[in-house]
Motif scaffolding. Structure first.
Motif, PDB file in Angstrom:
ATOM      1  N   PRO A 181       0.704  -1.155  -0.081  1.00  8.84           N
ATOM      2  CA  PRO A 181      -0.040   0.051  -0.015  1.00  8.84           C
ATOM      3  C   PRO A 181       0.733   1.296   0.018  1.00  8.84           C
ATOM      4  CG  PRO A 181      -0.014  -1.044   2.193  1.00  8.84           C
ATOM      5  CD  PRO A 181       0.496  -2.140   1.127  1.00  8.84           C
ATOM      6  N   VAL A 182       2.195   1.325   0.105  1.00  7.77           N
ATOM      7  CA  VAL A 182       2.870   2.412   0.153  1.00  7.77           C
ATOM      8  C   VAL A 182       3.978   2.259  -0.965  1.00  7.77           C
ATOM      9  CG1 VAL A 182       2.691   2.716   2.558  1.00  7.77           C
ATOM     10  CG2 VAL A 182       4.471   1.405   2.127  1.00  7.77           C
ATOM     11  N   GLU A 183       3.822   1.384  -2.020  1.00  6.42           N
ATOM     12  CA  GLU A 183       4.561   1.252  -3.001  1.00  6.42           C
ATOM     13  C   GLU A 183       6.212   1.212  -2.809  1.00  6.42           C
ATOM     14  OE1 GLU A 183       3.276   4.476  -5.731  1.00  6.42           O
ATOM     15  OE2 GLU A 183       1.223   3.712  -5.901  1.00  6.42           O
ATOM     16  N   ALA A 184       6.390   0.278  -1.914  1.00  8.99           N
ATOM     17  CA  ALA A 184       7.892   0.380  -1.446  1.00  8.99           C
ATOM     18  C   ALA A 184       8.672  -0.770  -2.081  1.00  8.99           C
ATOM     19  CB  ALA A 184       7.789  -0.112   0.148  1.00  8.99           C
ATOM     20  N   ILE A 185       7.994  -1.569  -2.834  1.00 15.53           N
ATOM     21  CA  ILE A 185       8.597  -2.811  -3.528  1.00 15.53           C
ATOM     22  C   ILE A 185       8.959  -2.446  -5.134  1.00 15.53           C
ATOM     23  CG2 ILE A 185       8.799  -5.272  -3.968  1.00 15.53           C
ATOM     24  CD1 ILE A 185       6.775  -5.525  -1.616  1.00 15.53           C
ATOM     25  N   PHE A 186      10.070  -2.773  -5.493  1.00  9.97           N
ATOM     26  CA  PHE A 186      10.362  -2.672  -6.971  1.00  9.97           C
ATOM     27  C   PHE A 186      11.200  -3.792  -7.344  1.00  9.97           C
ATOM     28  CE2 PHE A 186       9.743   1.647  -5.251  1.00  9.97           C
ATOM     29  CZ  PHE A 186       8.882   2.303  -6.190  1.00  9.97           C
TER      30      PHE A 186
ATOM     31  N   VAL B  12      19.211  -2.267  -2.061  1.00 12.79           N
ATOM     32  CA  VAL B  12      19.673  -3.628  -2.783  1.00 12.79           C
ATOM     33  C   VAL B  12      20.408  -4.376  -1.563  1.00 12.79           C
ATOM     34  CG1 VAL B  12      20.562  -4.938  -4.638  1.00 12.79           C
ATOM     35  CG2 VAL B  12      19.327  -2.656  -5.034  1.00 12.79           C
ATOM     36  N   GLN B  13      21.540  -3.797  -1.215  1.00 13.60           N
ATOM     37  CA  GLN B  13      22.357  -4.298  -0.331  1.00 13.60           C
ATOM     38  C   GLN B  13      21.883  -4.088   0.913  1.00 13.60           C
ATOM     39  OE1 GLN B  13      25.351  -5.777  -0.997  1.00 13.60           O
ATOM     40  NE2 GLN B  13      24.824  -5.601  -3.043  1.00 13.60           N
ATOM     41  N   ILE B  14      20.991  -3.484   1.432  1.00 13.24           N
ATOM     42  CA  ILE B  14      20.388  -3.473   2.789  1.00 13.24           C
ATOM     43  C   ILE B  14      19.372  -4.716   2.794  1.00 13.24           C
ATOM     44  CG2 ILE B  14      18.582  -2.203   4.143  1.00 13.24           C
ATOM     45  CD1 ILE B  14      19.758   0.442   3.111  1.00 13.24           C
TER      46      ILE B  14
ATOM     47  N   ASP C  44      14.349  -1.384 -11.462  1.00 13.47           N
ATOM     48  CA  ASP C  44      13.722  -0.105 -11.228  1.00 13.47           C
ATOM     49  C   ASP C  44      13.610   0.808 -10.313  1.00 13.47           C
ATOM     50  OD1 ASP C  44      12.567  -0.927 -13.949  1.00 13.47           O
ATOM     51  OD2 ASP C  44      10.961  -2.320 -12.984  1.00 13.47           O
ATOM     52  N   VAL C  45      14.738   0.194  -9.230  1.00 15.59           N
ATOM     53  CA  VAL C  45      14.934   0.812  -8.120  1.00 15.59           C
ATOM     54  C   VAL C  45      15.515   2.450  -8.369  1.00 15.59           C
ATOM     55  CG1 VAL C  45      16.332   1.246  -5.834  1.00 15.59           C
ATOM     56  CG2 VAL C  45      15.354  -1.064  -6.612  1.00 15.59           C
TER      57      VAL C  45
END
Length: 109
Positions: free
Chosen positions: A51-56, A69-71, A60-61
């Motif tokens: 719902p918060v559009e946090a996943i890419f 990506v590393q985190i 596309d990041v």
């Protein structure tokens, strides 16, 4: 390729994405979720559920979020697996619209 959880998740931790993941690739920290890139099958079903559009998709990041990506990779090795949806954090709605939350990421489980 894999999918990556980015800054928008910090302080919210909605788990709608976890509920639809067919391979159990999410790990849960105190105020953030991460995706294990070695388990993710790049199906993308989690993207629409956030719902918060946090996943890419990793490709596309946004450049300013590239360190996630590393985190995700690093914290996957530290945090426990989460395989079922849970209630979001109590202040999730208030955190959802905040920007520049990177400094709020709590890495200790």
């Amino acid at each position: 390729m894999t999918h990556v959880v980015t800054e928008s998740c910090i302080g919210c931790k909605y788990t709608d994405c976890v509920a639809v993941c067919p391979v159990d690739c999410f790990h849960e920290g105190p105020n953030f979720l991460v995706i294990d890139p070695e388990v993710c099958i790049d199906c993308g079903v989690c993207v629409a559920e956030c719902p918060v559009e946090a996943i890419f998709d990793e490709k596309d990041v946004a450049p300013e979020q590239a360190d996630f990506v590393q985190i995700n990779l690093r914290l996957t090795r530290q945090w426990p697996l989460i395989t079922a949806a849970r209630e979001p954090m109590p202040e999730a709605a208030a955190w959802a619209g905040k920007k520049d939350k990177r400094g709020e990421l709590v890495e200790m489980a």
